[in-house]
Scaffold this motif. Sequence first.
Motif, short mmCIF file in Angstrom:
data_model
loop_
_atom_site.label_atom_id
_atom_site.label_comp_id
_atom_site.label_asym_id
_atom_site.label_seq_id
_atom_site.Cartn_x
_atom_site.Cartn_y
_atom_site.Cartn_z
N THR B 117 0.88 -1.16 0.00
CA THR B 117 0.00 0.00 0.00
C THR B 117 0.92 1.22 0.00
OG1 THR B 117 -0.08 0.29 2.39
CG2 THR B 117 -1.65 -1.26 1.43
N GLU B 118 0.33 2.37 0.24
CA GLU B 118 1.17 3.57 0.23
C GLU B 118 2.22 3.53 1.33
OE1 GLU B 118 0.74 8.41 0.51
OE2 GLU B 118 -1.03 7.16 0.33
N THR B 119 1.87 2.91 2.43
CA THR B 119 2.79 2.96 3.57
C THR B 119 3.21 1.59 4.08
OG1 THR B 119 0.92 3.11 5.06
CG2 THR B 119 1.95 5.19 4.41
N THR B 138 14.88 -1.16 1.65
CA THR B 138 15.20 0.09 0.99
C THR B 138 14.03 0.45 0.09
OG1 THR B 138 17.52 -0.53 0.95
CG2 THR B 138 16.85 1.26 -0.50
N GLY B 139 13.64 1.65 0.16
CA GLY B 139 12.52 2.04 -0.69
C GLY B 139 12.67 3.44 -1.21
N ARG B 140 11.99 3.70 -2.31
CA ARG B 140 11.97 5.06 -2.85
C ARG B 140 10.54 5.57 -2.77
NH1 ARG B 140 15.89 7.39 -5.36
NH2 ARG B 140 14.47 8.64 -6.62
N ARG B 141 10.43 6.78 -2.33
CA ARG B 141 9.10 7.37 -2.19
C ARG B 141 9.25 8.86 -2.37
NH1 ARG B 141 5.81 9.09 2.40
NH2 ARG B 141 3.66 8.43 2.17
N ALA B 142 8.46 9.41 -3.21
CA ALA B 142 8.50 10.85 -3.47
C ALA B 142 9.92 11.31 -3.79
CB ALA B 142 7.96 11.63 -2.27
N GLY B 143 10.62 10.47 -4.53
CA GLY B 143 11.95 10.86 -4.96
C GLY B 143 13.02 10.70 -3.91
N ARG B 144 12.66 10.17 -2.77
CA ARG B 144 13.65 9.99 -1.72
C ARG B 144 13.87 8.50 -1.47
NH1 ARG B 144 12.55 13.39 3.53
NH2 ARG B 144 14.64 12.62 3.92
N THR B 145 15.04 8.21 -1.00
CA THR B 145 15.34 6.83 -0.66
C THR B 145 15.23 6.66 0.84
OG1 THR B 145 16.84 6.64 -2.52
CG2 THR B 145 17.08 5.02 -0.76
N VAL B 184 3.99 -11.29 6.84
CA VAL B 184 4.55 -10.10 7.47
C VAL B 184 4.06 -8.85 6.77
CG1 VAL B 184 6.70 -8.93 8.11
CG2 VAL B 184 6.64 -11.42 8.01
N VAL B 185 3.65 -7.89 7.56
CA VAL B 185 3.34 -6.57 7.03
C VAL B 185 4.30 -5.59 7.68
CG1 VAL B 185 1.62 -4.73 6.83
CG2 VAL B 185 0.91 -7.13 6.71
N VAL B 186 4.96 -4.82 6.87
CA VAL B 186 5.87 -3.83 7.41
C VAL B 186 5.25 -2.45 7.20
CG1 VAL B 186 8.22 -2.94 7.41
CG2 VAL B 186 7.78 -5.28 6.69
N ASP B 187 5.05 -1.77 8.30
CA ASP B 187 4.45 -0.44 8.23
C ASP B 187 5.57 0.60 8.22
OD1 ASP B 187 3.19 1.94 8.56
OD2 ASP B 187 1.87 1.27 10.16
N PHE B 188 5.68 1.29 7.12
CA PHE B 188 6.74 2.26 6.95
C PHE B 188 6.41 3.64 7.51
CE2 PHE B 188 8.15 -0.72 3.75
CZ PHE B 188 9.52 -0.56 3.70
N SER B 189 5.21 3.82 7.99
CA SER B 189 4.76 5.18 8.34
C SER B 189 5.74 5.89 9.26
CB SER B 189 3.40 5.12 9.03
OG SER B 189 2.48 4.44 8.23
N GLN B 202 9.79 17.21 3.29
CA GLN B 202 9.27 16.66 2.04
C GLN B 202 7.84 16.23 2.28
OE1 GLN B 202 10.88 15.05 -0.93
NE2 GLN B 202 12.87 16.02 -0.70
N SER B 203 7.11 16.21 1.23
CA SER B 203 5.76 15.71 1.34
C SER B 203 5.79 14.22 1.66
CB SER B 203 5.02 15.94 0.03
OG SER B 203 3.84 15.19 0.03
N THR B 204 4.85 13.80 2.43
CA THR B 204 4.79 12.36 2.73
C THR B 204 3.55 11.74 2.09
OG1 THR B 204 3.61 12.84 4.75
CG2 THR B 204 5.98 12.62 4.92
N VAL B 205 2.98 12.42 1.16
CA VAL B 205 1.73 11.92 0.60
C VAL B 205 1.91 11.16 -0.71
CG1 VAL B 205 0.36 13.70 1.70
CG2 VAL B 205 1.27 14.08 -0.59
N ALA B 206 3.10 11.22 -1.25
CA ALA B 206 3.28 10.55 -2.53
C ALA B 206 3.29 9.04 -2.33
CB ALA B 206 4.58 11.00 -3.17
N SER B 207 3.05 8.36 -3.37
CA SER B 207 2.98 6.91 -3.28
C SER B 207 4.37 6.31 -3.10
CB SER B 207 2.37 6.33 -4.55
OG SER B 207 1.06 6.78 -4.66
#
Lengths: 184, 211
Positions: B117-119, B138-145, B184-189, B202-207
């Motif tokens: 999901t988004e998070t 490792t993840g990329r979100r809204a242009g950030r790693t 397993v569910v990992v919640d990145f929030s 940075q915005s945290t709303v991007a996918s």
Amino acid sequence: MDDEKIIQLLFARDETALPALEEKYGQACKKIAFNVTHSAADAEEACSDAMLGVWNSIPPNRPVHFFPYVAKVVRNCALKKARYNGAEKRRGDAVPFSELEECIPAALRTQEEVDVRQLARLVNKFLEGQDRATRVAFVKRYWYCESVREIASALGMRAHAVTSRLSRARGRLKEFLIEEGYSL
Amino acid sequence: MNTQLFAEALSEIDETFVMEAAETAPRRSFRRAWTAGIAVAAVALLLVPAAIAPALLAGESGSGTGGTPPYTGDDIGGGTGGAAGDTPGGSETGGAPMQLSETRSVRGGVITYLSRTETTVSFRFEKTDTSPVWFTLTGRRAGRTYFATTDPSNADMGTPDAVFTFYIDGEAGEFPTAAGTYDVVVDFSSLYALCDTLGPLQSTVASFALE
């Protein structure tokens, strides 16, 4: 921009002080607020409230140590936010305040009204008597609400050593508070 | 008096103690680890079971200076063949980012990337032995790693407590050591939140961007 310059801008009611403050201490403030609230949204709000608080309190205040002053405002705003949200219960695992329960003598626990400044003075006195590592660990844990891991990293210790040190410090603080009059 | 009030009383402690604690900084800063984390930006999402994390961090062979904990921030992303240092290079052992529904055999079991999901990301880990497990993500979100690991020996690598939360078969907690199949569910929030508090706003709303 150095602290004195920012304070001068605040005294001059120059709004550029706020972005300067944000640039210099914004990240640290957000970390403190997040450590307390464990919520990004609450931390953001607490920091916004704190910036307003700094703006409104300087002047008349002219802090000698600017960062602790700002951090204290942030911490207080975050604590209020956490208390308002009941976060200390809902997110009890995330904040270390529950550990402080064992520091509070029974007599103090039942008091509704406590002289907070007097209590702070006693805590100061207690901290003065501790070795530096214990003092830093205590302040990092219960003031900055940092994790044991972070503290261990900062002090170059193992996490369990920090935990033990904090536990002993809490015990000593409780004894100290009782000796200072908070007895049954 | 409750602990909250006691905590508020602590706000009034001497500023010199507050300064003293602030000036006692971690030996390796989050910023440095963060910079190192960006070295693995080529990896969109990587789920790495514990057993191979050292190898991943050190490079394909798992040997070399990066292969022995504690890792330094510069080891993140590794270098080819286990070389430590600044060489970016993503991950050899972990390979390319996992695709949805992909199953991959790793040391210690088999991992299947189920959903996201988004998070959050969800995966199944069929654990074949009783060795401890940790994960590097490792993840990329809204242009950030975003980088995080549960590896305790890397605890100061920019992943203080609660950077993300595991839900194992619906319950929050640490990954079990017993063999078995775990959803397993990992919640990145909280990771996003933490990183956003430490990094540039940075915005945290991007996918969450996954390949």
